[in-house]
Design a protein around this motif. Structure first.
Motif, mmCIF file in Angstrom:
data_model
loop_
_atom_site.group_PDB
_atom_site.id
_atom_site.type_symbol
_atom_site.label_atom_id
_atom_site.label_comp_id
_atom_site.label_asym_id
_atom_site.label_seq_id
_atom_site.Cartn_x
_atom_site.Cartn_y
_atom_site.Cartn_z
ATOM 1 N N LEU A 50 0.826 -1.223 0.000
ATOM 2 C CA LEU A 50 0.000 0.000 0.000
ATOM 3 C C LEU A 50 0.856 1.269 0.000
ATOM 4 O O LEU A 50 0.433 2.327 -0.469
ATOM 5 N N LYS A 51 2.081 1.157 0.521
ATOM 6 C CA LYS A 51 2.956 2.342 0.578
ATOM 7 C C LYS A 51 3.356 2.819 -0.818
ATOM 8 O O LYS A 51 3.748 3.969 -0.988
ATOM 9 N N TRP A 52 3.246 1.933 -1.816
ATOM 10 C CA TRP A 52 3.511 2.370 -3.205
ATOM 11 C C TRP A 52 2.432 3.377 -3.646
ATOM 12 O O TRP A 52 2.637 4.133 -4.572
ATOM 13 N N THR A 101 9.700 16.694 6.737
ATOM 14 C CA THR A 101 11.051 17.218 6.499
ATOM 15 C C THR A 101 11.468 17.122 5.026
ATOM 16 O O THR A 101 12.600 17.433 4.688
ATOM 17 N N ARG A 102 10.548 16.673 4.149
ATOM 18 C CA ARG A 102 10.808 16.731 2.714
ATOM 19 C C ARG A 102 9.779 17.637 2.027
ATOM 20 O O ARG A 102 9.304 17.326 0.941
ATOM 21 N N GLN A 103 9.421 18.761 2.671
ATOM 22 C CA GLN A 103 8.531 19.751 2.030
ATOM 23 C C GLN A 103 7.223 19.127 1.582
ATOM 24 O O GLN A 103 6.705 19.456 0.532
ATOM 25 N N LEU A 107 -1.350 12.935 5.843
ATOM 26 C CA LEU A 107 -2.686 13.080 6.443
ATOM 27 C C LEU A 107 -2.963 11.857 7.298
ATOM 28 O O LEU A 107 -2.625 10.735 6.903
ATOM 29 N N ARG A 108 -3.632 12.051 8.424
ATOM 30 C CA ARG A 108 -3.809 10.939 9.368
ATOM 31 C C ARG A 108 -5.255 10.695 9.756
ATOM 32 O O ARG A 108 -6.078 11.608 9.706
ATOM 33 N N GLY A 109 -5.489 9.459 10.179
ATOM 34 C CA GLY A 109 -6.792 9.075 10.728
ATOM 35 C C GLY A 109 -7.692 8.413 9.702
ATOM 36 O O GLY A 109 -8.855 8.111 9.981
ATOM 37 N N GLY A 227 24.301 10.707 -0.397
ATOM 38 C CA GLY A 227 23.989 11.154 0.969
ATOM 39 C C GLY A 227 22.894 10.289 1.574
ATOM 40 O O GLY A 227 21.976 9.866 0.863
ATOM 41 N N LEU A 228 23.006 9.986 2.828
ATOM 42 C CA LEU A 228 21.947 9.211 3.495
ATOM 43 C C LEU A 228 22.054 9.307 5.005
ATOM 44 O O LEU A 228 23.143 9.496 5.538
ATOM 45 N N PHE A 229 20.894 9.191 5.647
ATOM 46 C CA PHE A 229 20.834 8.918 7.081
ATOM 47 C C PHE A 229 20.103 7.598 7.224
ATOM 48 O O PHE A 229 19.053 7.382 6.596
#
Ligand code: SRM
Ligand code: SF4
Length: 522
Positions: A50-52, A101-103, A107-109, A227-229
């Motif tokens: 679903l994250k896709w 943090t990526r502009q 949305l939640r709920g 670059g990565l964290f």
């Protein structure tokens, strides 16, 4: 042909389920999921595929889903903001939104049964959530004041949109790029102050002029990669030793994402980001492959670093390059918005601006195109009491990831704690400059503690036989000119003991002074 893994590599469980069924396949199944309900869904569809579509099952709040948008360059309009507000409003006190943090916005709920309708609503106003999570390219960041800032080198908006359109098939979903070894972050900075933290992206473009002193300079970008964290490793991006014209940016991005897709390491998910491939290949081999696929030789990077300003936070009222117009930077404490807040922001942007709204990577909002003649009336709006254009010097730079309220990776609660601690510190201290404090709930570092003046990373701490929420403290992160990552300076501080430690750090390192009444009580 996408190689899902080299022959010598063993597939990890994520690669296995992706090979069985591509993440994007659930696009055609969402109506069915909405009907059968989340409890009846296949585990991999629910937790991962679903994250896709930008839809995230939240184990912390089962049945109440999160939706992550894509907002290229962090730009939206008032109709789109109102659409977000309408979605969230439906869920009453369970509904809220967070600027990321990526502009971007989440949305939640949300109920699964409503998602097909929500997709239709988004489609009508030109919004997409596609490929915003899991092994896809994340929201592409660009300068938050692109096209407004008189001093910018380059307006990043068009390029950012073009890269998104190319990678996502104009927001409809692109199977060409739906099976990367891991996430991939892209940023383009066009201003003088690197407002997007270019160096913490897998691929970033940094302004650089080509030519000697006696030649007419040609504008282009130096390219940095890797670059990565992550919990395993944090690195700033390294130079690819390539300089490109703006017209070459989209193709170069395509080629680099393709190389990552085809050759990125897939055996161990903890070692799958681009930097690990760069380690294995070396930058020379990687550059040669980029050049080969690009189809023509690439110019070497230009030495001069054109980023010559300290980072700006854009909170406040600023003149635009368009004479007689201003942009207003509103501080949105820890990025959290209610439905009413979003309706209000949409209204403000229509009444005073042009209906445009922008997000920053500091989780704040910019309303552009406010005429000089409207400023006096703008200042009387009561919403500015909540979302100030002149907040306290700690609040204005506060950033926080989602934390334990909604994120199952979290080791600590972040947003609410960050807010109450900043309020207490501001009541005790007088500051003469902003101090950027970033909270992140676990070592995944979504709240980017390594770019902060003071970064706080959630951890568990044992004290008197009890397990408590705590933080590791990072310091020395710089952004803008001479950006570099901060490092861990103190480990395992229980959150209940943190406030006096932060107070002392602010006094010793950032020139804060105790207010008189605080001095008396100490
Ligand atoms: Fe992140 C995973 C939230 C920016 C590194 N991140 C997650 C998940 C999806 C985990 C989950 O499923 O619960 C979090 C969703 C929680 C929720 O309910 O909100 C999550 N990440 C966020 C956001 C919302 C933090 C915020 O409050 O702003 C940011 C969303 C950005 C967006 O709009 O797309 C967010 N995440 C980042 C950043 C910062 C950045 O991109 O500049 C990083 C570090 C930079 C990087 O990626 O190199 C980041 N997130 C991670 C990682 C570690 C990645 C890795 O390679 O290991 C994970 C874990 C993972 O992917 O397995 C992660
Ligand atoms: Fe969740 Fe950890 Fe990311 Fe915070 S840093 S949003 S706790 S994964």
């Amino acid at each position: 042909m996408i190689e899902t893994a080299t022959t010598t590599e063993k597939l990890n469980k994520f690669e296995k389920f992706k090979a069985e069924k591509d993440g994007l396949a659930v696009k055609n199944e969402i109506e069915n999921f909405a009907q059968i309900g989340w409890e009846a869904m296949d585990e991999n569809d629910l937790n991962h595929r679903l994250k896709w579509l930008g839809v995230f099952f939240r184990p912390v709040t089962p049945g109440k889903f999160m939706m992550r948008m894509r907002l290229p360059n962090g730009i939206l309009n008032s109709n789109q903001m109102s659409a977000f507000a309408e979605v969230v409003q439906r869920y009453g006190e369970n509904g809220s939104a967070d600027i990321t943090t990526r502009q971007n916005i989440q949305l939640r709920g949300i109920n699964l049964a409503d998602i097909p309708d929500i997709f239709n609503k988004f489609h009508k106003v030109g919004l997409t959530t596609i490929q915003s999570g899991m092994d896809n390219v994340r929201n592409i960041t660009g300068d938050p004041v692109a096209g407004l800032d008189a001093d910018e080198f380059y307006d990043t908006r068009e390029l950012v949109q073009q890269i998104q359109d190319m990678l996502t098939n104009n927001g409809e979903g692109n199977p060409e790029f739906s099976n990367l070894p891991r996430k991939f972050n892209i940023a383009i900075t066009g201003g003088r102050d690197n407002s997007v933290h270019a160096e913490i992206n897998d691929l970033a473009f940094i302004p650089a002029f080509w030519g000697n002193e006696d030649q007419v300079p040609i504008f282009g970008f130096n390219v940095i990669v890797g670059g990565l964290f992550s919990a395993k490793r944090c690195e700033a991006a390294i130079p690819l030793n390539v300089w490109v014209l703006p017209a070459q940016v989209v193709l170069l991005s395509k080629v680099i994402v393709e190389i990552f897709r085809d050759h990125g390491l897939r055996a161990n998910r903890l070692k799958a980001r681009l930097m690990w491939l760069l380690d294995e290949w070396g930058i020379e081999k990687f550059r040669a492959e980029v050049e080969k696929r690009f189809g023509q030789s690439l110019l070497p990077a230009v030495d001069k670093d054109q980023i010559d300003w300290e980072k700006r936070d854009h909170v406040g009222i600023y003149k635009q390059k368009q004479s007689g117009f201003n942009y207003a930077g509103l501080n949105i404490p820890v990025g959290r918005l209610s439905a009413d807040d979003m309706f209000e922001i949409a209204r403000l942007s229509e009444v005073y601006g042009s209906g445009e709204i922008r997000f920053t990577v500091e989780q704040n909002i910019i309303i552009p195109n406010i005429p000089d003649s409207s400023l006096t009336a703008f200042f009387t709006e009561s919403v500015l009491e909540k979302f100030s254009v002149n907040p306290g010097l700690l609040m204005r730079s506060l950033v926080s990831c989602t934390g334990a309220q909604f994120c199952n990776f979290a080791l600590i609660e972040t947003k609410n704690r960050a807010l109450s601690m900043i309020k207490s510190l501001e009541s005790e201290l007088t500051l003469s400059r902003p101090v950027r404090i970033h909270w992140t709930g676990c070592p995944n570092s979504c709240g980017q503690p390594q770019v902060a003046d003071i970064g706080l990373m959630g951890t568990k701490v044992r004290k008197n036989g009890k397990m408590l929420e705590g933080v590791d403290i990072y310091m020395g992160g710089t952004v803008g000119k001479d950006a570099h990552l901060g490092t861990c300076v103190q480990k395992s501080i229980p959150c209940e003991e943190l406030q006096p430690i932060l107070r002392d750090l602010l006094i010793q390192n950032f020139g804060a002074k105790l207010k008189e009444e605080a001095l008396i009580s100490h």
